[in-house]
Design a protein around this motif. Structure first.
Motif, PDB file in Angstrom:
ATOM      1  N   CYS A  45      29.197  50.227 -35.093  1.00 57.45           N
ATOM      2  CA  CYS A  45      27.865  49.924 -34.572  1.00 57.45           C
ATOM      3  C   CYS A  45      27.458  48.514 -34.987  1.00 57.45           C
ATOM      4  O   CYS A  45      27.757  48.078 -36.102  1.00 57.45           O
ATOM      5  N   HIS A  80      24.561  47.562 -35.651  1.00 54.33           N
ATOM      6  CA  HIS A  80      23.404  47.624 -36.547  1.00 54.33           C
ATOM      7  C   HIS A  80      23.821  47.835 -37.993  1.00 54.33           C
ATOM      8  O   HIS A  80      23.206  47.281 -38.908  1.00 54.33           O
ATOM      9  N   ALA A  81      24.854  48.647 -38.205  1.00 52.39           N
ATOM     10  CA  ALA A  81      25.364  48.907 -39.550  1.00 52.39           C
ATOM     11  C   ALA A  81      26.787  49.437 -39.410  1.00 52.39           C
ATOM     12  O   ALA A  81      27.256  49.708 -38.305  1.00 52.39           O
ATOM     13  N   VAL A 108      28.846  51.895 -39.067  1.00 54.63           N
ATOM     14  CA  VAL A 108      28.884  53.316 -38.708  1.00 54.63           C
ATOM     15  C   VAL A 108      29.819  53.489 -37.515  1.00 54.63           C
ATOM     16  O   VAL A 108      29.818  52.667 -36.594  1.00 54.63           O
ATOM     17  N   CYS A 162      24.608  55.931 -31.205  1.00 54.03           N
ATOM     18  CA  CYS A 162      24.930  55.873 -32.631  1.00 54.03           C
ATOM     19  C   CYS A 162      24.201  57.013 -33.326  1.00 54.03           C
ATOM     20  O   CYS A 162      22.985  57.171 -33.179  1.00 54.03           O
ATOM     21  N   LEU A 213      23.454  57.449 -36.392  1.00 54.31           N
ATOM     22  CA  LEU A 213      22.623  57.197 -37.569  1.00 54.31           C
ATOM     23  C   LEU A 213      21.170  56.880 -37.214  1.00 54.31           C
ATOM     24  O   LEU A 213      20.241  57.495 -37.738  1.00 54.31           O
ATOM     25  N   HIS A 214      20.960  55.911 -36.315  1.00 53.16           N
ATOM     26  CA  HIS A 214      19.581  55.520 -35.983  1.00 53.16           C
ATOM     27  C   HIS A 214      19.266  55.650 -34.496  1.00 53.16           C
ATOM     28  O   HIS A 214      18.170  55.292 -34.072  1.00 53.16           O
ATOM     29  N   SER A 269      20.568  54.104 -31.680  1.00 49.22           N
ATOM     30  CA  SER A 269      20.795  53.090 -30.648  1.00 49.22           C
ATOM     31  C   SER A 269      21.861  53.602 -29.692  1.00 49.22           C
ATOM     32  O   SER A 269      22.839  54.224 -30.093  1.00 49.22           O
TER      33      SER A 269
HETATM   34  S1  FES Z   1      23.734  52.180 -37.689  1.00 51.26           S
HETATM   35 FE1  FES Z   1      23.852  52.389 -35.527  1.00 51.26          FE
HETATM   36  S2  FES Z   1      21.790  52.234 -34.882  1.00 51.26           S
HETATM   37 FE2  FES Z   1      21.694  51.964 -37.025  1.00 51.26          FE
END
Ligand code: FES
Length: 111
Positions: free
Chosen positions: A44, A46-47, A49, A63, A65-66, A68
């Motif tokens: 991802c 964003h992080a 993951v 994703c 985790l958050h 997206s």
């Molecule tokens: S780790 Fe994927 S949206 Fe935050």
């Protein structure tokens, strides 16, 4: 480099995704809701993951985790918090095998 054997097509859920590593590059091989196969960066934007663990819907993957969601054709995030696209790689199917070329992304990941 060129296209490399990634996974047997029968091992990719429909819809769903599997994580593979090709030449050190983590890749999510994804079959969308129409049965079409895509390959995107498995990380991802964003992080750190694995996107392959997310839910596939139509032509996007979420994703876990958050939340997206990324377009499987363009790598672009369709929802926050991710704002950068993930890399998209060319895919071909030969004799029931999925081949992916990570050497020349169709869409580059932004850093
Ligand atoms: S780790 Fe994927 S949206 Fe935050």
């Amino acid at each position: 480099m060129s296209a490399r054997l990634a996974v047997a097509l029968s091992d990719v859920p429909s819809p769903g995704a599997v994580r593979v590593v090709l030449d050190g590059v983590p890749v999510a091989v994804v079959r969308d809701g129409n049965g079409e196969v895509h390959a995107i960066s498995d990380t991802c934007s964003h992080a750190d993951v694995s996107l392959a663990e997310g839910e596939v819907d139509d032509c996007s993957i979420e994703c876990w985790l958050h939340g997206s969601r990324f377009d499987l054709r363009t790598g672009k995030p369709l929802a926050l918090p991710a704002i950068r696209p993930v890399a998209v790689y060319s895919v071909s199917i030969e004799d029931g095998q999925v081949l992916v070329d990570v050497s020349a992304p169709l869409v580059l990941e932004e850093s």
